[in-house]
Design an enzyme around this catalytic site. Structure first.
Site, PDB file in Angstrom:
ATOM      1  N   ASP A  64      53.888  44.883  50.681  1.00 52.18           N
ATOM      2  CA  ASP A  64      54.779  44.124  49.838  1.00 52.18           C
ATOM      3  C   ASP A  64      55.819  43.427  50.715  1.00 52.18           C
ATOM      4  O   ASP A  64      56.650  44.078  51.339  1.00 52.18           O
ATOM      5  CB  ASP A  64      55.458  45.095  48.859  1.00 52.18           C
ATOM      6  CG  ASP A  64      56.361  44.363  47.885  1.00 52.18           C
ATOM      7  OD1 ASP A  64      55.951  43.279  47.443  1.00 52.18           O
ATOM      8  OD2 ASP A  64      57.447  44.856  47.605  1.00 52.18           O
ATOM      9  N   THR A  97      57.773  36.571  47.028  1.00 50.62           N
ATOM     10  CA  THR A  97      58.711  36.727  48.146  1.00 50.62           C
ATOM     11  C   THR A  97      58.063  36.412  49.491  1.00 50.62           C
ATOM     12  O   THR A  97      58.687  35.825  50.353  1.00 50.62           O
ATOM     13  CB  THR A  97      59.266  38.162  48.204  1.00 50.62           C
ATOM     14  OG1 THR A  97      58.188  39.054  48.036  1.00 50.62           O
ATOM     15  CG2 THR A  97      60.276  38.388  47.115  1.00 50.62           C
ATOM     16  N   THR A  98      56.801  36.818  49.643  1.00 51.64           N
ATOM     17  CA  THR A  98      56.136  36.508  50.902  1.00 51.64           C
ATOM     18  C   THR A  98      55.937  35.000  51.002  1.00 51.64           C
ATOM     19  O   THR A  98      56.214  34.392  52.036  1.00 51.64           O
ATOM     20  CB  THR A  98      54.767  37.218  50.990  1.00 51.64           C
ATOM     21  OG1 THR A  98      54.939  38.575  50.605  1.00 51.64           O
ATOM     22  CG2 THR A  98      54.200  37.152  52.374  1.00 51.64           C
ATOM     23  N   ASP A 386      56.309  44.376  39.849  1.00 51.23           N
ATOM     24  CA  ASP A 386      55.818  42.996  39.998  1.00 51.23           C
ATOM     25  C   ASP A 386      55.103  42.540  38.732  1.00 51.23           C
ATOM     26  O   ASP A 386      55.304  41.432  38.250  1.00 51.23           O
ATOM     27  CB  ASP A 386      54.813  42.901  41.164  1.00 51.23           C
ATOM     28  CG  ASP A 386      55.516  42.701  42.487  1.00 51.23           C
ATOM     29  OD1 ASP A 386      56.717  43.023  42.563  1.00 51.23           O
ATOM     30  OD2 ASP A 386      54.872  42.227  43.442  1.00 51.23           O
TER      31      ASP A 386
HETATM   32  P1  ADP Z   1      53.947  37.121  47.325  1.00 48.23           P
HETATM   33  O1  ADP Z   1      54.909  38.115  47.870  1.00 48.23           O
HETATM   34  O2  ADP Z   1      54.269  35.726  47.752  1.00 48.23           O
HETATM   35  O3  ADP Z   1      53.714  37.261  45.873  1.00 48.23           O
HETATM   36  P2  ADP Z   1      51.325  38.254  47.651  1.00 48.23           P
HETATM   37  O4  ADP Z   1      50.900  39.089  48.801  1.00 48.23           O
HETATM   38  O5  ADP Z   1      51.592  38.938  46.374  1.00 48.23           O
HETATM   39  O6  ADP Z   1      52.588  37.425  48.090  1.00 48.23           O
HETATM   40  O7  ADP Z   1      50.199  37.153  47.441  1.00 48.23           O
HETATM   41  C1  ADP Z   1      50.306  36.180  46.457  1.00 48.23           C
HETATM   42  C2  ADP Z   1      49.212  35.171  46.593  1.00 48.23           C
HETATM   43  O8  ADP Z   1      47.932  35.784  46.419  1.00 48.23           O
HETATM   44  C3  ADP Z   1      49.328  34.085  45.547  1.00 48.23           C
HETATM   45  O9  ADP Z   1      49.213  32.828  46.169  1.00 48.23           O
HETATM   46  C4  ADP Z   1      48.144  34.372  44.630  1.00 48.23           C
HETATM   47  O10 ADP Z   1      47.637  33.218  43.980  1.00 48.23           O
HETATM   48  C5  ADP Z   1      47.149  34.938  45.600  1.00 48.23           C
HETATM   49  N1  ADP Z   1      46.057  35.680  44.955  1.00 48.23           N
HETATM   50  C6  ADP Z   1      46.102  36.715  44.089  1.00 48.23           C
HETATM   51  N2  ADP Z   1      44.851  37.102  43.732  1.00 48.23           N
HETATM   52  C7  ADP Z   1      43.985  36.297  44.376  1.00 48.23           C
HETATM   53  C8  ADP Z   1      42.562  36.190  44.442  1.00 48.23           C
HETATM   54  N3  ADP Z   1      41.768  37.005  43.761  1.00 48.23           N
HETATM   55  N4  ADP Z   1      42.043  35.238  45.235  1.00 48.23           N
HETATM   56  C9  ADP Z   1      42.846  34.435  45.935  1.00 48.23           C
HETATM   57  N5  ADP Z   1      44.180  34.490  45.941  1.00 48.23           N
HETATM   58  C10 ADP Z   1      44.754  35.398  45.168  1.00 48.23           C
HETATM   59 MG    MG Z   2      52.959  38.944  44.825  1.00 45.68          MG
END
Ligand code: ADP
Ligand code: MG
Length: 538
Positions: A64, A97-98, A386
């Site tokens: 996270d 956040t990432t 989340d």
């Molecule tokens: P953040 O902290 O920015 O939310 P995450 O590690 O939660 O970072 O990743 C979020 C990203 O992962 C988003 O761009 C979301 O669209 C993408 N995502 C989630 N599930 C999938 C999936 N099955 N295939 C591709 N991308 C995905």
């Molecule tokens: Mg996320």
């Protein structure tokens, strides 16, 4: 820092002040932000790697971004600023956040290239703002109205990118949905009305939503009832204790009779308070402070259930959930300030006891999170948080966008078109902004072991063809329509990320002078450094 005036050196800033000017200041800041962005970059998306955070003997394993950013001890002022941005994103959207940090890092990387081509920082900043404004506009046009089914998908998309240790994603998503819908007003969801109570033991799929409040406490006296139905509830902010008079100071007790008399008077006082609680109709008492044995004894005699030393946070939650007023002193006891619960019950789960305060009518819920270990519980809690946040976002705004890098790709394409309409060097900055957004699909692909360049090219060509919601599905490893695949995100997460990433990048670009007091770049926690060095061996 020393200036010359008529041959005499004048001390303008204290000695040992670190000063970086112009290009040096900017470079130092940009590098700091990019280091932070690189650190969290590998955690982005469903196939993001985990990080192990070690501090003062505690170990947290997580992927996270927000947790990582909160835990690392950075010293560079620009790095601190970027961490603040992540916190703001967390507060305002609850996810992304990432992404916000990765985008800010990429914007600054592109800005650096423009600076090298002698484009002025002010021009870059201006172009970035134009691009951001346009991007927000495009975002609105590309968003889709959310249906009821979309809520779960948005939650699952947010959960996808959580640690693989989190099983039962569907179950967590449906708990989050149930919780949000239970507390939602017309168009507002108060996260404060959703309590997450971790319960060790059991599996994630045993987690459940309880209407009302659950606290980790027990009934304070063995002779009190363990379950009360249709209960009037008193919530006390004051202690229930015999007032101890300073005997030596005030009274001289000359005989055993005198002492007994004195103690009886004390007793009577506390008995009175209990009497008044009973008269007001209280069947259950929650006390934020202590209740002494004498008071417990009287309460038990009246068949009143009592729970003592409840935390302030829980007391407030109980008051809200039962619609009670927190009583400040014994004088305030009266019937109309009592609350109500359908059931108050002590239950043992695993090794611990919990008090369930259930009320079908109130907008307050507790999610009982089960899990085999502290690590799993903590990560499940973060995941749940989340999921709740993204459902809240969609509930309040009503709009979703395509995830998996699709929306970033589309914004990128549209912004490149927009750049062509701009004269002047700002055009270069708008183009740089457009290119920077591709960092999201590229990183998602890269983290999943796919070729980022190949995926970016495929995506570009689909978007050129008008397939505007095409992104990369990390599970099937295919470029496809994200709306159809159900990879959905709240529009708010993207809006805020664009806004905060741009603001951060601009803020850093505009700084051309860093004047740091002695020690500002050094770590405050020297102990920590030593510890880290111990791990340096591997
Ligand atoms: P953040 O902290 O920015 O939310 P995450 O590690 O939660 O970072 O990743 C979020 C990203 O992962 C988003 O761009 C979301 O669209 C993408 N995502 C989630 N599930 C999938 C999936 N099955 N295939 C591709 N991308 C995905
Ligand atoms: Mg996320």
């Amino acid at each position: 820092m020393v200036a010359q005036l008529g041959g005499e050196p004048i001390l303008v800033l204290p000695a040992e002040t670190v000063r970086l000017v112009g290009r040096d200041a900017r470079r130092s800041n940009i590098i700091a932000v990019r280091v932070i962005a690189e650190t969290v970059r590998s955690t982005l998306g469903p196939r993001g790697m985990d990080k192990m955070l070690v501090s003062d003997g505690d170990i947290v394993i997580t992927n996270d971004g927000a947790t990582i950013l909160k835990s690392i001890d950075v010293t560079h002022p620009a790095a601190k600023m970027i961490i603040e941005i992540a916190k703001t994103q967390e507060r305002e959207a609850g996810d992304g956040t990432t992404s916000v940090v990765v985008i800010a890092g990429e914007l600054l990387k592109r800005a650096e290239e423009l600076l090298d081509q002698d484009v002025h920082a002010g021009i870059i900043a201006k172009g970035f703002i134009m691009a951001k404004e346009k991007a927000l506009e495009i975002l609105k046009n590309k968003a889709k109205k959310a249906t009821k089914e979309d809520y779960l998908k948005v939650a699952i998309t947010a959960l996808n990118s959580k640690a693989p240790g989190i099983t039962a994603k569907d179950h967590i998503a449906s708990l989050a949905l149930e919780a949000v819908l239970s507390v939602a007003d017309k168009n507002f969801v108060s996260k404060g009305r959703i309590k997450i109570q971790k319960v060790s033991g059991g599996a994630t799929c045993d987690s459940e939503v309880v209407r009302g409040i659950v606290i980790e406490k027990e009934v304070a006296h063995p002779l009190m009832p363990k379950i009360v139905r249709d209960a009037k509830v008193a919530v006390l902010g004051f202690e229930l204790k015999v007032k101890k008079t300073e005997i030596s100071a005030k009274l001289s007790i000359t005989s055993p009779e005198k002492l007994r008399e004195f103690m009886e008077a004390e007793e009577r006082e506390i008995k009175d308070v209990v009497e008044r609680l009973a008269e007001a109709g209280a069947k259950v008492v929650f006390c934020q402070k202590d209740i002494d044995d004498m008071a417990l004894h009287f309460l038990a005699k009246k068949n009143i259930m009592a729970v003592k030393s409840v935390s302030e946070k829980d007391i407030k939650a109980i008051a809200k959930a039962t619609n009670a007023v927190i009583l400040k002193s014994a004088r305030d006891i009266n019937e109309k300030d009592l609350g109500f619960a359908n059931i108050v019950e002590e239950r043992k789960i695993g090794a611990k006891r919990y008090i369930f305060i259930k009320n079908d009518k109130t907008k307050a819920v507790t999610i009982l999170v089960r899990g085999g270990s502290e690590h799993i519980l903590a990560e499940t809690e973060r995941s749940l948080d989340d999921a709740i946040s993204v459902i809240k976002d969609v509930y309040e705004d009503g709009y979703i966008v395509a995830g998996g890098g699709a929306i970033e790709m589309e914004l990128s394409k549209e912004l490149r078109k927009f750049a062509k309409t701009i004269s002047g060097r700002e055009q270069l900055a708008v183009e740089a902004f457009a290119d920077a957004l591709e960092v999201i699909p590229r990183t998602l692909a890269e983290n999943a072991g796919l070729d980022p360049i190949e995926i970016a090219l495929k995506l570009r060509s689909e978007h050129e063809k008008g397939n505007e919601s095409y992104g990369i599905d990390i599970f099937s490893k295919e470029v496809k329509d994200m709306f159809e695949a159900g990879i959905l995100e709240p529009i708010r997460v993207k809006e805020k990320a664009l806004k905060f990433a741009t603001e951060a990048a601009i803020m850093i670009l505009r700084i051309d002078d860093v004047i740091a007091a002695k020690g500002a770049f050094e770590s405050k926690k020297e102990e920590k450094e030593e510890k880290t060095q111990e791990f340096g061996g591997f």
